[in-house]
Write an enzyme that holds these catalytic residues in place. Structure first.
Site, short mmCIF file in Angstrom:
data_model
loop_
_atom_site.label_atom_id
_atom_site.label_comp_id
_atom_site.label_asym_id
_atom_site.label_seq_id
_atom_site.Cartn_x
_atom_site.Cartn_y
_atom_site.Cartn_z
N TYR A 103 0.84 -1.19 0.00
CA TYR A 103 0.00 0.00 0.00
C TYR A 103 0.87 1.24 0.00
O TYR A 103 2.03 1.21 0.42
CB TYR A 103 -1.02 0.01 1.13
CG TYR A 103 -0.52 -0.12 2.56
CD1 TYR A 103 0.25 0.87 3.16
CD2 TYR A 103 -0.90 -1.22 3.33
CE1 TYR A 103 0.66 0.75 4.47
CE2 TYR A 103 -0.50 -1.34 4.65
CZ TYR A 103 0.28 -0.36 5.22
OH TYR A 103 0.68 -0.46 6.53
N CYS A 104 0.34 2.33 -0.54
CA CYS A 104 1.06 3.59 -0.70
C CYS A 104 2.45 3.37 -1.30
O CYS A 104 3.47 3.78 -0.73
CB CYS A 104 1.17 4.33 0.63
SG CYS A 104 1.63 6.09 0.48
#
Length: 273
Positions: free
Chosen positions: A143-144
């Site tokens: 994620y990110c």
């Protein structure tokens, strides 16, 4: 340039790791903006912070077509969503995640890469006795995701972002110290599944694969705590001859903090209702 940036004469220290569940993430982002505005006169700062069961969303996340459904997934799992005032995408914060902000004066200009390199240098020094395998580079499936993901053996444990305000730069990192990195990633995977569904979007959101993420405790195979990890950060700065000065906001900074916090609250009210 990264090491040179770390070599400040002193750091004002703001330890906000033990404030508990009442410490809201909107306050954190207001704090960093406040310190950026005063760093030219007050000197460099390091702020350490922990938030309980919070998912910090990026500006693009707030534009997801079914955002309300995604927020419902987070809330069902006991997490509070907050929209940050800087770039990046959704990240999980909880009691096992240590966040560090290096707030540096932008005297003569600090280019983007130098800020990232400074934080990378700090983290490598923090764990120099345990590993030489901390690598920067995007971890696909995390994620990110970003160029300055930090990983060991291909598994991401940290991500770095920057915020620039009024002559100061806040280089921010989240370090997954303890707990399950894959469980955190699964939460974000489920958030995107609900908030995006099969809709076509102009922005490309990550297809999160939980197995691409882990905590430092999992990766290094040693017992760690957030407190121990923060102590490592202090020791790394002291080893570079920096003076660490436990600090609180000045009267002027407190006034600015109030204005910045109100701005964050308005941003979140508009984005999340």
């Amino acid at each position: 340039m990264g090491i040179e940036l770390l070599q400040q004469d002193h750091y004002r220290i703001f330890d906000q790791t033990t404030l508990g569940a009442a410490f809201h993430a909107t306050q954190s982002f207001a704090m960093d903006d406040t310190l950026c505005a005063s760093v030219a006169t007050e000197g460099a700062a390091m702020r350490a912070w922990v938030h309980h069961k919070t998912v910090v969303l990026g500006i693009q996340d707030a534009r997801l077509p079914y955002l309300e459904d995604g927020v419902a997934v987070l809330e069902t799992n006991g997490f509070t969503p907050v929209v940050r005032n800087s770039g990046g995408l959704a990240v999980v914060l909880d009691e096992g995640v240590l966040n560090l902000s290096l707030v540096l004066p932008e005297r003569g200009g600090i280019d983007i890469d130098s800020g990232y390199e400074a934080m990378l240098a700090l983290v490598r020094r923090m764990f120099a006795n345990e590993t030489s395998a901390i690598m920067p580079g995007e971890v696909v499936g995390s994620y990110c995701p970003g160029t300055y993901d930090l990983s060991i053996d291909g598994k991401k444990f940290a991500g770095i972002s920057q915020r620039r305000v009024r002559g100061g730069v806040a280089v921010q990192i989240y370090l997954c110290v303890t707990g399950s990195g894959s469980a955190r990633a699964a939460l974000i995977r489920d958030f995107y599944a609900a908030a995006r569904k099969d809709a076509e979007t102009k922005f490309v959101y990550p297809d999160v694969v939980p197995e691409t993420m882990a905590s430092l405790e999992e990766l290094l195979g040693i017992p760690l705590t957030v407190g121990d990890t923060l102590l490592r950060a202090y020791q790394a700065l002291i080893a570079m001859n920096a003076r660490l000065i436990p600090s609180s906001l000045t009267e002027t900074e407190n006034e600015l903090f109030g204005a910045n916090w109100n701005r964050m609250l308005e941003r979140n009210k508009k984005a999340l209702g």
